[in-house]
Scaffold this active site. Sequence first.
Site, PDB file in Angstrom:
ATOM      1  N   THR A   1     -24.533  11.571  17.490  1.00 51.50           N
ATOM      2  CA  THR A   1     -24.249  11.682  16.048  1.00 51.50           C
ATOM      3  C   THR A   1     -24.478  13.126  15.595  1.00 51.50           C
ATOM      4  O   THR A   1     -23.675  13.692  14.847  1.00 51.50           O
ATOM      5  CB  THR A   1     -25.140  10.712  15.241  1.00 51.50           C
TER       6      THR A   1
ATOM      7  N   LYS B   1     -28.559   1.250  13.344  1.00 51.90           N
ATOM      8  CA  LYS B   1     -29.919   1.790  13.523  1.00 51.90           C
ATOM      9  C   LYS B   1     -30.871   1.354  12.417  1.00 51.90           C
ATOM     10  O   LYS B   1     -32.073   1.629  12.492  1.00 51.90           O
ATOM     11  CB  LYS B   1     -29.877   3.328  13.576  1.00 51.90           C
TER      12      LYS B   1
ATOM     13  N   GLY C   1     -28.110  14.592  20.129  1.00 51.30           N
ATOM     14  CA  GLY C   1     -27.567  13.234  20.308  1.00 51.30           C
ATOM     15  C   GLY C   1     -26.102  13.206  19.920  1.00 51.30           C
ATOM     16  O   GLY C   1     -25.544  14.219  19.467  1.00 51.30           O
TER      17      GLY C   1
ATOM     18  N   GLU D   1     -37.371  18.187  18.231  1.00 50.97           N
ATOM     19  CA  GLU D   1     -36.846  17.588  16.997  1.00 50.97           C
ATOM     20  C   GLU D   1     -37.947  17.437  15.946  1.00 50.97           C
ATOM     21  O   GLU D   1     -37.736  17.690  14.757  1.00 50.97           O
ATOM     22  CB  GLU D   1     -36.240  16.218  17.299  1.00 50.97           C
TER      23      GLU D   1
ATOM     24  N   LYS E   1     -37.376   8.188  17.143  1.00 50.82           N
ATOM     25  CA  LYS E   1     -36.440   9.159  17.701  1.00 50.82           C
ATOM     26  C   LYS E   1     -36.842   9.479  19.133  1.00 50.82           C
ATOM     27  O   LYS E   1     -37.937   9.167  19.563  1.00 50.82           O
ATOM     28  CB  LYS E   1     -36.455  10.460  16.875  1.00 50.82           C
ATOM     29  N   GLY E   2     -35.926  10.111  19.858  1.00 48.62           N
ATOM     30  CA  GLY E   2     -36.250  10.534  21.218  1.00 48.62           C
ATOM     31  C   GLY E   2     -35.464   9.818  22.293  1.00 48.62           C
ATOM     32  O   GLY E   2     -35.675  10.053  23.479  1.00 48.62           O
ATOM     33  N   GLY E   3     -34.509   8.960  21.853  1.00 48.05           N
ATOM     34  CA  GLY E   3     -33.662   8.285  22.834  1.00 48.05           C
ATOM     35  C   GLY E   3     -32.918   9.288  23.707  1.00 48.05           C
ATOM     36  O   GLY E   3     -32.630   9.021  24.874  1.00 48.05           O
TER      37      GLY E   3
ATOM     38  N   ALA F   1     -31.038   9.313  14.738  1.00 47.28           N
ATOM     39  CA  ALA F   1     -32.260   8.522  14.946  1.00 47.28           C
ATOM     40  C   ALA F   1     -31.910   7.292  15.774  1.00 47.28           C
ATOM     41  O   ALA F   1     -30.740   6.916  15.881  1.00 47.28           O
ATOM     42  CB  ALA F   1     -32.854   8.096  13.612  1.00 47.28           C
ATOM     43  N   ASP F   2     -32.934   6.689  16.346  1.00 55.99           N
ATOM     44  CA  ASP F   2     -32.740   5.455  17.116  1.00 55.99           C
ATOM     45  C   ASP F   2     -33.049   4.221  16.285  1.00 55.99           C
ATOM     46  O   ASP F   2     -32.437   3.165  16.490  1.00 55.99           O
ATOM     47  CB  ASP F   2     -33.616   5.496  18.376  1.00 55.99           C
TER      48      ASP F   2
END
Length: 262
Positions: free
Chosen positions: A36, A129, A34, A111, A102-104, A91-92
Amino acid sequence: MSGNLSPIDTAKFVAAKRAVDFVEDGMRVGLGTGSTAAWMVRCLGERVREEGLRITGVPTSSRTAELARKVGVKVVSLDEAKWLDLTIDGADEIDPNLNLIKGGGGALLQEKIVATASDQMVVISDASKLVEGLGAFPLPVEVVPFGWQTTKALVEETLAGIDVLGQSATLRLNGDAAYVTDEGNYILDLHLQRIGNPRQASLVLNQIPGVVENGLFIDICDVVVIGHGDGRVEVRDINAGTRQEDRIEFADTDNLFRDLAD
Ligand code: 5RP
């Protein structure tokens, strides 16, 4: 990359910069996925180049593997590393108990495997978030392509029996086609609005044939580092029950940013 960072990029960058302080010489480190996490990989690369830090990275996606190699972080597979000292990832959504969605970015399976195989998981994020309860962000669920529409129907039927507000699922797309993960699977995004009992939801979803894994990370994250647009960072450790504030001083004319130009 050069010039001024936006407040959101500053927040992500300072969280990442503070989090790489957790990394010590000789560590095996899980590298998240991601925007970040990408800052974290660049910051690690800077420590490798400038301090001679010796680390082994286990990336959680092909994107992260490519970036890690580019910035000089040694990359091995999880099976080569076997067990990790630390994973740093984005994280989302993050709730007050440091449970996550998570998983966006579509990498939740690797992960979760990598974070679970680590002594410690540090999550890095901007403050947007942080949530009181999980579920406003659509919950990603990785499913095998075979019979995915049947799996989707079963998932929606299952949601009717658990403590969530919404019950619809949509197939994640990449243009007109299904988005395909690094493992060759599809992703269903579940529009739940509120997840009353994330632990139950995670267990129940993973029992459905065709579901490979879901994006709820329960009792996996140990520390969150929250960055702000003015350079402040907050470090919360759920095990120690501590909160610390810091400020990261940096100039966006640093080598770190210049190196990204090519
Ligand atoms: C990828 C993820 C990411 O960590 C999450 O989507 C946060 O991404 P970003 O830092 O770009 O906001 O779970 O699968």
